[in-house]
Scaffold this motif. Structure first.
Motif, PDB file in Angstrom:
ATOM      1  N   ARG A 337     -10.504 -14.119   1.173  1.00  0.00           N
ATOM      2  CA  ARG A 337      -9.963 -12.900   0.563  1.00  0.00           C
ATOM      3  C   ARG A 337     -10.165 -11.704   1.514  1.00  0.00           C
ATOM      4  O   ARG A 337      -9.263 -10.918   1.748  1.00  0.00           O
ATOM      5  CB  ARG A 337     -10.691 -12.660  -0.760  1.00  0.00           C
ATOM      6  CG  ARG A 337     -10.235 -11.445  -1.495  1.00  0.00           C
ATOM      7  CD  ARG A 337      -9.206 -11.818  -2.529  1.00  0.00           C
ATOM      8  NE  ARG A 337      -8.482 -10.648  -2.969  1.00  0.00           N
ATOM      9  CZ  ARG A 337      -7.358 -10.679  -3.653  1.00  0.00           C
ATOM     10  NH1 ARG A 337      -6.814 -11.823  -3.982  1.00  0.00           N
ATOM     11  NH2 ARG A 337      -6.765  -9.588  -4.014  1.00  0.00           N
ATOM     12  N   ASP A 338     -11.365 -11.577   2.057  1.00  0.00           N
ATOM     13  CA  ASP A 338     -11.639 -10.467   2.973  1.00  0.00           C
ATOM     14  C   ASP A 338     -10.709 -10.516   4.168  1.00  0.00           C
ATOM     15  O   ASP A 338     -10.197  -9.495   4.620  1.00  0.00           O
ATOM     16  CB  ASP A 338     -13.095 -10.517   3.457  1.00  0.00           C
ATOM     17  CG  ASP A 338     -14.070 -10.171   2.337  1.00  0.00           C
ATOM     18  OD1 ASP A 338     -13.595  -9.719   1.268  1.00  0.00           O
ATOM     19  OD2 ASP A 338     -15.283 -10.372   2.512  1.00  0.00           O
ATOM     20  N   ALA A 339     -10.494 -11.721   4.682  1.00  0.00           N
ATOM     21  CA  ALA A 339      -9.626 -11.843   5.861  1.00  0.00           C
ATOM     22  C   ALA A 339      -8.204 -11.440   5.499  1.00  0.00           C
ATOM     23  O   ALA A 339      -7.523 -10.764   6.270  1.00  0.00           O
ATOM     24  CB  ALA A 339      -9.666 -13.274   6.384  1.00  0.00           C
ATOM     25  N   LEU A 340      -7.751 -11.837   4.315  1.00  0.00           N
ATOM     26  CA  LEU A 340      -6.384 -11.504   3.907  1.00  0.00           C
ATOM     27  C   LEU A 340      -6.232  -9.998   3.718  1.00  0.00           C
ATOM     28  O   LEU A 340      -5.226  -9.409   4.106  1.00  0.00           O
ATOM     29  CB  LEU A 340      -6.028 -12.217   2.590  1.00  0.00           C
ATOM     30  CG  LEU A 340      -5.839 -13.725   2.679  1.00  0.00           C
ATOM     31  CD1 LEU A 340      -5.721 -14.338   1.290  1.00  0.00           C
ATOM     32  CD2 LEU A 340      -4.601 -14.053   3.500  1.00  0.00           C
ATOM     33  N   ILE A 341      -7.243  -9.389   3.129  1.00  0.00           N
ATOM     34  CA  ILE A 341      -7.150  -7.951   2.879  1.00  0.00           C
ATOM     35  C   ILE A 341      -7.263  -7.175   4.183  1.00  0.00           C
ATOM     36  O   ILE A 341      -6.539  -6.212   4.413  1.00  0.00           O
ATOM     37  CB  ILE A 341      -8.220  -7.518   1.852  1.00  0.00           C
ATOM     38  CG1 ILE A 341      -7.801  -8.059   0.484  1.00  0.00           C
ATOM     39  CG2 ILE A 341      -8.363  -6.007   1.805  1.00  0.00           C
ATOM     40  CD1 ILE A 341      -8.773  -7.809  -0.626  1.00  0.00           C
ATOM     41  N   ALA A 342      -8.126  -7.631   5.065  1.00  0.00           N
ATOM     42  CA  ALA A 342      -8.291  -6.933   6.338  1.00  0.00           C
ATOM     43  C   ALA A 342      -7.006  -6.979   7.158  1.00  0.00           C
ATOM     44  O   ALA A 342      -6.745  -6.110   7.981  1.00  0.00           O
ATOM     45  CB  ALA A 342      -9.433  -7.557   7.129  1.00  0.00           C
ATOM     46  N   GLN A 343      -6.207  -7.991   6.898  1.00  0.00           N
ATOM     47  CA  GLN A 343      -5.014  -8.179   7.715  1.00  0.00           C
ATOM     48  C   GLN A 343      -3.992  -7.075   7.482  1.00  0.00           C
ATOM     49  O   GLN A 343      -3.206  -6.751   8.337  1.00  0.00           O
ATOM     50  CB  GLN A 343      -4.394  -9.545   7.390  1.00  0.00           C
ATOM     51  CG  GLN A 343      -3.181  -9.869   8.215  1.00  0.00           C
ATOM     52  CD  GLN A 343      -2.198 -10.739   7.435  1.00  0.00           C
ATOM     53  OE1 GLN A 343      -2.245 -10.817   6.202  1.00  0.00           O
ATOM     54  NE2 GLN A 343      -1.303 -11.381   8.153  1.00  0.00           N
ATOM     55  N   ARG A 344      -3.938  -6.512   6.281  1.00  0.00           N
ATOM     56  CA  ARG A 344      -2.948  -5.467   6.037  1.00  0.00           C
ATOM     57  C   ARG A 344      -3.562  -4.307   5.273  1.00  0.00           C
ATOM     58  O   ARG A 344      -4.580  -4.440   4.631  1.00  0.00           O
ATOM     59  CB  ARG A 344      -1.736  -6.020   5.299  1.00  0.00           C
ATOM     60  CG  ARG A 344      -2.054  -6.959   4.172  1.00  0.00           C
ATOM     61  CD  ARG A 344      -0.808  -7.575   3.618  1.00  0.00           C
ATOM     62  NE  ARG A 344      -0.207  -8.562   4.499  1.00  0.00           N
ATOM     63  CZ  ARG A 344       0.939  -8.405   5.126  1.00  0.00           C
ATOM     64  NH1 ARG A 344       1.628  -7.297   5.014  1.00  0.00           N
ATOM     65  NH2 ARG A 344       1.425  -9.354   5.886  1.00  0.00           N
ATOM     66  N   PRO A 345      -2.924  -3.137   5.410  1.00  0.00           N
ATOM     67  CA  PRO A 345      -3.488  -1.959   4.761  1.00  0.00           C
ATOM     68  C   PRO A 345      -3.672  -2.211   3.269  1.00  0.00           C
ATOM     69  O   PRO A 345      -2.796  -2.781   2.617  1.00  0.00           O
ATOM     70  CB  PRO A 345      -2.424  -0.894   4.968  1.00  0.00           C
ATOM     71  CG  PRO A 345      -1.516  -1.410   6.023  1.00  0.00           C
ATOM     72  CD  PRO A 345      -1.658  -2.883   6.062  1.00  0.00           C
ATOM     73  N   VAL A 346      -4.769  -1.742   2.736  1.00  0.00           N
ATOM     74  CA  VAL A 346      -5.109  -2.035   1.357  1.00  0.00           C
ATOM     75  C   VAL A 346      -4.041  -1.543   0.391  1.00  0.00           C
ATOM     76  O   VAL A 346      -3.682  -2.201  -0.567  1.00  0.00           O
ATOM     77  CB  VAL A 346      -6.470  -1.415   1.003  1.00  0.00           C
ATOM     78  CG1 VAL A 346      -6.753  -1.567  -0.473  1.00  0.00           C
ATOM     79  CG2 VAL A 346      -7.554  -2.084   1.820  1.00  0.00           C
ATOM     80  N   SER A 347      -3.450  -0.382   0.680  1.00  0.00           N
ATOM     81  CA  SER A 347      -2.497   0.191  -0.257  1.00  0.00           C
ATOM     82  C   SER A 347      -1.265  -0.686  -0.440  1.00  0.00           C
ATOM     83  O   SER A 347      -0.537  -0.540  -1.387  1.00  0.00           O
ATOM     84  CB  SER A 347      -2.059   1.558   0.233  1.00  0.00           C
ATOM     85  OG  SER A 347      -1.350   1.389   1.442  1.00  0.00           O
ATOM     86  N   ARG A 348      -1.040  -1.611   0.474  1.00  0.00           N
ATOM     87  CA  ARG A 348       0.176  -2.397   0.359  1.00  0.00           C
ATOM     88  C   ARG A 348      -0.039  -3.651  -0.462  1.00  0.00           C
ATOM     89  O   ARG A 348       0.884  -4.373  -0.751  1.00  0.00           O
ATOM     90  CB  ARG A 348       0.680  -2.776   1.755  1.00  0.00           C
ATOM     91  CG  ARG A 348       0.848  -1.552   2.632  1.00  0.00           C
ATOM     92  CD  ARG A 348       1.651  -1.874   3.849  1.00  0.00           C
ATOM     93  NE  ARG A 348       3.049  -2.040   3.516  1.00  0.00           N
ATOM     94  CZ  ARG A 348       3.899  -2.686   4.307  1.00  0.00           C
ATOM     95  NH1 ARG A 348       3.480  -3.252   5.402  1.00  0.00           N
ATOM     96  NH2 ARG A 348       5.159  -2.773   3.960  1.00  0.00           N
ATOM     97  N   ILE A 349      -1.239  -3.891  -0.855  1.00  0.00           N
ATOM     98  CA  ILE A 349      -1.496  -5.063  -1.695  1.00  0.00           C
ATOM     99  C   ILE A 349      -1.186  -4.673  -3.130  1.00  0.00           C
ATOM    100  O   ILE A 349      -1.619  -3.617  -3.590  1.00  0.00           O
ATOM    101  CB  ILE A 349      -2.939  -5.518  -1.518  1.00  0.00           C
ATOM    102  CG1 ILE A 349      -3.112  -5.846  -0.048  1.00  0.00           C
ATOM    103  CG2 ILE A 349      -3.297  -6.627  -2.470  1.00  0.00           C
ATOM    104  CD1 ILE A 349      -3.786  -7.087   0.309  1.00  0.00           C
ATOM    105  N   PRO A 350      -0.418  -5.488  -3.836  1.00  0.00           N
ATOM    106  CA  PRO A 350       0.092  -5.062  -5.129  1.00  0.00           C
ATOM    107  C   PRO A 350      -0.971  -4.588  -6.099  1.00  0.00           C
ATOM    108  O   PRO A 350      -0.813  -3.608  -6.755  1.00  0.00           O
ATOM    109  CB  PRO A 350       0.796  -6.299  -5.687  1.00  0.00           C
ATOM    110  CG  PRO A 350       0.820  -7.288  -4.600  1.00  0.00           C
ATOM    111  CD  PRO A 350       0.010  -6.807  -3.453  1.00  0.00           C
ATOM    112  N   SER A 351      -2.052  -5.301  -6.222  1.00  0.00           N
ATOM    113  CA  SER A 351      -3.102  -4.760  -7.063  1.00  0.00           C
ATOM    114  C   SER A 351      -4.411  -5.307  -6.570  1.00  0.00           C
ATOM    115  O   SER A 351      -4.467  -6.396  -6.016  1.00  0.00           O
ATOM    116  CB  SER A 351      -2.874  -5.095  -8.529  1.00  0.00           C
ATOM    117  OG  SER A 351      -3.112  -6.447  -8.734  1.00  0.00           O
TER     118      SER A 351
END
Ligand code: ADP
Ligand code: MG
Length: 634
Positions: A337-351
């Motif tokens: 999960r951390d790796a996936l979130i680090a990969q893109r800006p947090v604001s672009r993750i739907p929730s």
């Protein structure tokens, strides 16, 4: 005289073979594991007739001395374990001493082996578990085991073998798995003299992935690096001391959405396993990033203290039991999960992560147990009892008021069409309902009023307010068109400016060979182009050139899944659905009123306008009656 007798070894071995040797791929697994345990670095596998006629593995490992070569076929004879204490910390892949006698009891087997410390080698020949001869022979170091005529003396089992194609596909997938776990070793796999996999030693896992899957997948993968964590154990735990977990590997970004779990490769302490706990951890990591019925590509190596896992759970050794399952689970989930979130800006993750929304593992397994799961995963040696190893799904139980989870930020990823569909199949708001069949007529005179989120068409109808998912609506229209055109042999195609060259894995290559004709009939003009490479010259009209490769991979995946059912019709429908999905208008796309109008008319003309080929709803209706009720007018 009493009635109870002790079974002879021959009978006992045959019984054990029922658990260890399910199909040719399980033989390959046991032979490969033995060679790995023997320290081999080169593996040459020759298979004939899907493994029914011949499975031969040659290795350059430590070989066996003459006495051991004979002993190896005794039941429970192993060089890897001597004491019951050893069972608590098994470092080798094998330990039960069951594989060779089991395999030998259901085939004609020839062993050729020489240990470097002996001047001559040994050959042992067996049939149906009986030793026919044992001779000295001039051999080079290492071991060659040839297994012929599998199940020749167990006709009932032989009947259960699938087609040559299916069996070799299982073998290819297995060898691919092991080649990924050992980038520093060479693997050669040939079937009926044609090469399916040939990889030479490389320094990194990344290079091995490139050898096996080609460059395309690498672009989509995230390197997890080398992560480890130490957990203190509660003082009352009888096995004191901290627990170390280490995770390495690659996972795909959420844009890669596979329809089955064939691209998930899990290894625990170098052992290839199918583990529900870890599959759940992986899915939890993608929660809210990917729709529930989709799977990522993942190649995960989890290492932990030998005492942490019990590998003695099943004869085929494809399951493990963690002594502290929740530690392993959460560590894997959080790291990915951390790796996936680090990969893109947090604001672009739907929730943001909402751990509560995922069933905790305990509930999940309860839930899983209660559902009638389809056949288990195809892993060789896996139990075929559906309740024993449930298909992994992570649907939330239907909730009466499902939430609509669009973030306000623009929808994040390409492929968002699939990604952003709320993971509920229920109505979006209380009162909104899936239309009754009799109201389908009303679809004919819907008037589009506008769009929400550039994704959903709002329309006024005779009997209320409608909301239509523009992507799935178009998907349904195209799906029926493609199938109809296929039926008439009149699929519309478009030539590609440049032929697209795609690289296939061994398993995909086999699938491709099987369905090339059908691909062609659906508008993909393809041609084999060298080893495990295919050139695509044209594609069905409407598919953007950047999507062609994805559709072909998706179709190969569907085909692999349908292989077991072997229904051409299902395969065709699956292929048409995949083409339709790629060619359909996406969500987040503004539509002119005329276009909306056209879409609604075309939808009304389809044979089944209420659900998309993947089974998702297309339209929701808020009936006039419900509107009146809500305003207290009735
Ligand atoms: P296990 O692997 O559980 O010990 P097997 O029946 O698979 O049991 O193998 C029995 C023994 O034969 C092994 O313990 C090992 O000593 C020997 N053996 C099997 N295959 C090989 C090989 N390729 N090279 C060297 N030794 C082998
Ligand atoms: Mg073994």
């Amino acid at each position: 005289m009493g009635r109870i007798r002790v079974l002879s070894d021959i009978v006992a071995n045959k019984i054990a073979a029922g658990e260890v040797v399910e199909r040719p791929a399980s033989v390959v697994k046991e032979l490969l594991e033995n060679s790995l345990d023997a320290g081999a670095t080169e593996f040459r596998l020759d298979i004939e007739a899907g493994g029914r006629r011949l499975i031969r593995l040659a290795d350059n490992g430590m070989g066996m001395m003459r006495d051991d070569a004979l002993l190896a076929f005794e039941r429970h004879a192993t060089s890897k374990l001597s004491d019951v204490k050893d069972l608590l910390s098994i470092a080798t892949l094998g330990f039960r001493g069951e594989a060779l006698p089991s395999i030998a009891s259901v085939s004609r087997l020839l062993l050729e082996t020489r240990a470097p410390e002996e001047a001559v080698g040994t050959t042992v020949e067996l049939a149906g578990g009986k030793i026919l001869r044992c001779d000295d022979a001039a051999l080079r170091g290492g071991t060659v085991i040839a297994v012929r005529d599998l199940f020749y003396n167990v006709p009932a089992r032989k009947k259960f073998l699938r087609t040559e194609q299916t069996e070799i596909a299982h073998v290819a997938s297995l060898v691919t798995h092991y080649s990924l776990a050992h980038p520093d070793k060479s693997f050669l796999l040939r079937h009926n003299n044609s090469e399916l996999l040939d990889v030479t030693p490389v320094a990194t896992l990344r290079e091995r992935i490139y050898q096996v899957f080609g460059s395309q997948i690498l672009e989509d993968l995230l390197d997890l690096g080398d992560q480890s964590r130490v957990f203190p154990l509660p003082a009352e735990d009888e096995q004191a001391g901290p627990r170390r977990f280490r995770l390495r590997g690659f996972v795909s970004g959420p844009q890669v959405q596979r329809l089955n779990r064939n691209s998930i490769y899990l290894f625990v302490n170098g052992r290839l396993i199918r583990d529900r706990l870890l599959l759940h951890a992986l899915s939890s990591a993608y929660h809210n990033l990917m729709p529930p019925a989709c799977f990522p590509f993942a190649l995960l190596f989890l290492d932990c203290d030998l005492e942490e896992i019990d590998v003695n759970v099943h004869p085929s050794k494809t399951e493990v039991r963690f002594r502290h399952g929740s530690l392993a689970h959460d560590f894997v989930r959080d790291t990915i999960r951390d790796a996936l979130i680090a990969q893109r800006p947090v604001s672009r993750i739907p929730s943001p992560a909402q751990p509560a929304a995922v069933l905790p593992y305990s509930e999940f397994s309860q839930h899983a147990e209660n559902m009638g799961f389809p056949a288990v995963d195809e892993m060789p040696g896996a139990v075929e009892n559906p309740s024993a190893l449930p298909e992994f799904t992570l649907r939330r139980p239907p909730s009466p008021h499902p939430r609509f989870e669009f973030a306000d930020a623009p929808l994040p990823l390409e492929g968002a069409a699939r990604l952003a569909v709320p993971d509920t199949h229920g109505p979006l708001f209380p009162g909104g309902a899936l239309p009754e069949p009799e109201s389908l007529e009303a679809l004919k005179d819907l008037r589009p009023l506008g769009q929400i989120h550039d994704s959903f068409i709002i329309a006024a109808g005779r009997d209320g307010l409608w909301i239509i998912d523009q992507h799935v609506a178009h998907e349904r229209i195209l799906f029926e068109q493609v199938l109809a055109a296929r039926g008439r042999n009149a699929v519309e195609t478009q030539g590609l400016l440049m032929p697209l060259v795609i690289q296939l894995t061994a398993a995909q290559q086999l699938e491709y060979a099987r369905i090339a004709g059908e691909l062609n009939a659906l508008g993909f003009d393809t041609e084999p182009f060298g080893n495990r490479t295919v050139a695509v010259k044209s594609a069905p009209a409407g598919i953007g050139s950047s999507d062609v490769e994805k559709v072909i991979f998706e179709i190969l995946e569907i085909s692999e899944r349908e292989l077991r059912k072997a229904s051409l019709d299902d395969l065709r429908r699956g292929m048409a659905a995949s083409i339709a999905c790629r060619a359909a208008i996406k969500i987040n796309m503004r539509l002119e009123p005329a276009k909306m109008d056209w879409l609604l008319r075309a939808l009304a003309a389809t044979s089944s306008p209420m659900s998309c080929p993947h089974g998702r709803p297309i339209a929701l209706r808020y009936s006039t009656r419900d509107i009146l009720k809500s305003f207290h007018r009735i």
